[in-house]
Structure formats: structure tokens, C-alpha cells
Design an enzyme around this catalytic site. Structure first.
Site, short mmCIF file in Angstrom:
data_model
loop_
_atom_site.label_atom_id
_atom_site.label_comp_id
_atom_site.label_asym_id
_atom_site.label_seq_id
_atom_site.Cartn_x
_atom_site.Cartn_y
_atom_site.Cartn_z
CB CYS A 156 -0.92 -0.02 1.22
SG CYS A 156 -1.98 1.43 1.32
CB CYS A 159 -0.49 2.54 4.04
SG CYS A 159 -1.83 1.74 3.22
CG ASP A 160 3.24 1.30 4.47
OD1 ASP A 160 2.84 1.77 5.54
OD2 ASP A 160 2.98 0.15 4.09
#
Ligand code: NDP
Length: 332
Positions: A156, A159-160
């Protein structure tokens, strides 16, 4: 983080054979707590179906692994994925949805009422079942990928990606997701390698064009990943160029992050003995409806949608599933 205290499922009463007794009968049982599940719950609760919802393996669904959500209608400034899911949970609870922790581990849709076993021990009977179990990101299956999960390996980018500001990263995949993730990362990383196993991208033309136009994305066609190396964190990827061909060649790229974008697997295994799925496991529904091949069982969200996979489309299909469940019960 959930606003609600976890509720216990019924104690696992056993009958004389040591089998769990059917303990509760509900009109509507919802499996899954992403946008589809909670929207189905809001509608089912407001229709007085007194829904019981089990949160499943990833409470809140895939959105809980994202940061900013800017395309869900009604939030002009955007909202974080976890907050959006908290709001949806609260809204579902407000109308009386019985929200519990638990995973559907097997089902029996061979007769009515339908049976759903939760956490391998408690059987619930339901007049209607709404499946909203979503989909899970795929990994390549490399040992080293497992080793560095959370230490350089992610599925992701939104997300990261933040952790790789100014660094070099690789994205694997040639579809729209891979292109989208590569472009997102290109906005913050120094360099993005897009590793594509075929000699072409499968993504839509506009996404392909954007990737090709990005000065810091290098598309590496006909590459497979052999392994990731590093000490505590990922430091390099070993790629195979033209794998299986006479001119096959090994090459190494120095990277700090390795992002998977090779598709998703629908979480449908539990239902396969009773429900028709397509060749990739997505639950088949009657086109334009959430109806499955079993009367009274409905599917919504990503577990039945490989095309759109958006929070808002999942929510919409959850709404349809609840309306269908209500109509089904009214007709019986
Ligand atoms: P896709 O199935 O479209 O693409 C998966 C990609 O991963 C393919 O390029 C595939 O390669 C590659 N891949 C699969 N397995 C491996 C492997 N083991 N090793 C290396 N590469 C692998 O999935 P997406 O998630 O990209 O998209 C799913 C759907 O969602 C599509 O319909 C897409 O259009 C849609 N979508 C739309 C978006 C938008 O419109 N903004 C954004 C994101 C997704 P190969 O081509 O060789 O099979």
C-alpha cells in the site's frame, strides 16, 4: 481504533455430540466491516432487520490501511481511512446494528435458515446473509518478501509511501493499481522503478501515459523479482530479465522500498462450497444486483467487484444488498 467495546459472541455451548449448538437466529447477518458491510448494516438496521455484523479478519476493511481518502463524497477536505471507518461503524451502531468481533470460518447455505459458523465454534442461523468480506492484496510469495514485510515491503503506497520520501523504491505490477502507486510514490521519492513481467503495461492508456511522462519513473519491462536482500531492511532487489529466455539475465537494483501492486484476492474461500465464483474467486452476482446463486444470500463490495473496487462503489453495493435482503424477507 474502534469506538465500541468488543462484544462477546455467545458462549460455545456444546450439544451431546460435542458439536456447537445453533445459538442465535437473526433476520440478517452481515459478514465484513468495510464500507460495504457497514452501509448494508445502516440500511438493514433502519429497515428493522436488526442486523448482526461480524467484523472479520481486518476490522474496518482495507481503508484502515490508507491515510487520506479524498474521493469519498461528503468530505471536501478529505478524511483519513480509519476515521471514515469509525464514522461508518458509529452510524451503523446508532441504528441498532449488533456489531461483534468474529470471523466467519464456515457456512452452510444448503437449506434455510442459512448457517454461519463464527470463529470455528459458534453457529448462527440467519434468514438472510450479506457477504462483504472484501479482498486482500496479493504478494509474490518470495521468502525474502515475507522477511522484510513492514521493513521495506508494503502492498500500500498510500499507507507507507511517506516513509520513503527522497528515497528509491520499486513497484511491482503493470495494471492501473501499479501505475497509480508508482505515480503517487514518484511525487515524493527520488526514483521509482516499475517492474513489469510482460513487455507491456496492462493499465489504461491514460495511466500508461502518465507513467511514461513522469521523469523519475523507470519502467523495467520483462523483469521478475527473484529475491530481496538487505540487513534489517530492504537494500536491493534481484531481478531476472527475460526469465526463461536464452538471454535471461540477472540484475540488481538498489532500493529502500518494495511495493506490491499485483492485484487482489477476493476473500471468498469460505463461501465457495455453496456460491458460484469466477475463475479468480470473485463471487458471481446476478448482473446489476447483489443476488448470488443462493436465495437469501447477497454479496457486496470488493468480494464481488474486480472492476471498480472503490469505497463509494462498495458502499453503494452494500446499500443494494440490504434493500434486496429486506425485499426477500418481505416476499417470504
Ligand atoms: P490487475 O489485475 O489489472 O493487474 C495486475 C498486474 O500485476 C498485472 O500487470 C499483472 O501482470 C501483474 N502481476 C500479477 N501477478 C504477478 C506476479 N506474480 N509477478 C509480477 N507481476 C504480476 O490489477 P490492478 O489491481 O492493477 O487492477 C484491478 C482492477 O481495478 C482493474 O480493472 C483496474 O483497471 C482497476 N483499477 C482502476 C483504477 C482507476 O481507474 N483509477 C485504479 C486501480 C485499479 P500481467 O499483466 O502479466 O498479468
Amino acid at each position: 481504533m474502534s469506538l465500541f467495546k468488543p462484544l462477546e459472541t455467545n458462549p460455545d455451548k456444546k450439544n451431546i455430540d460435542g458439536q456447537p449448538n445453533p445459538s442465535e437466529h437473526v433476520k440478517c447477518l452481515i459478514i465484513g466491516s468495510g464500507p460495504a458491510g457497514y452501509t448494508a448494516a445502516i440500511y438493514a438496521a433502519r429497515a428493522n432487520l436488526k442486523p448482526l455484523l461480524f467484523k472479520g479478519i481486518q476490522p474496518g476493511g482495507q481503508l484502515t490501511t490508507t491515510t487520506e481518502v479524498e474521493n469519498f463524497p461528503g468530505y471536501p477536505e478529505g478524511i483519513t481511512g480509519p476515521k471514515l471507518m469509525e464514522d461508518l461503524e458509529q452510524q451503523a451502531a446508532r441504528f441498532g446494528t449488533d456489531i461483534r468481533w468474529g470471523i466467519a470460518t464456515s457456512v452452510d447455505f444448503s437449506s434455510t435458515p442459512h448457517k454461519v459458523v463464527v470463529d470455528e465454534k459458534t453457529t448462527f442461523e440467519a434468514d438472510t446473509v450479506i457477504i462483504a468480506t472484501g479482498a486482500t492484496a496479493r504478494y509474490l510469495g518470495l521468502e525474502s518478501e515475507e522477511k522484510y514485510r513492514g521493513s521495506g515491503v508494503s502492498a500500500c503506497a498510500t499507507c507507507d509511501g511517506f516513509f520513503y520520501k527522497g528515497k528509491d523504491v520499486a513497484v511491482v505490477g503493470g495494471g492501473d493499481t501499479a501505475c497509480e502507486e508508482a505515480l503517487y510514490l514518484a511525487g515524493m521519492c527520488r526514483k521509482v522503478y516499475l517492474i513489469v513481467r510482460k513487455p507491456f503495461l496492462r493499465a489504461s492508456k491514460i495511466m500508461q501515459q502518465r507513467v511514461m511522462d513522469a521523469p523519475n519513473i523507470e519502467v523495467m519491462f520483462e523483469r521478475n523479482t527473484r529475491e530481496l536482500r538487505g540487513n534489517q531492511v530492504v537494500e536491493e532487489a534481484v531481478l531476472i530479465k527475460r526469465m526463461g529466455e536464452p538471454d535471461e539475465q540477472e540484475e540488481i537494483i538498489k532500493i529502500d522500498g518494495f511495493f506490491l501492486a499485483i492485484g487482489h484476492t477476493p476473500n471468498s474461500d469460505v463461501f465457495k462450497p455453496f456460491l458460484e465464483t469466477d475463475e479468480t474467486g470473485y463471487i458471481k452476482t446476478v448482473p446489476g444486483t447483489p443476488r448470488t446463486n443462493v436465495a437469501g444470500v447477497f454479496a457486496c463490495g470488493d468480494v464481488q467487484d474486480k472492476t471498480y473496487r472503490q469505497a463509494v462503489t462498495a458502499a453503494g453495493s452494500g446499500c443494494s444488498a440490504a434493500i434486496e435482503a429486506e425485499r426477500y424477507l418481505a416476499q417470504r
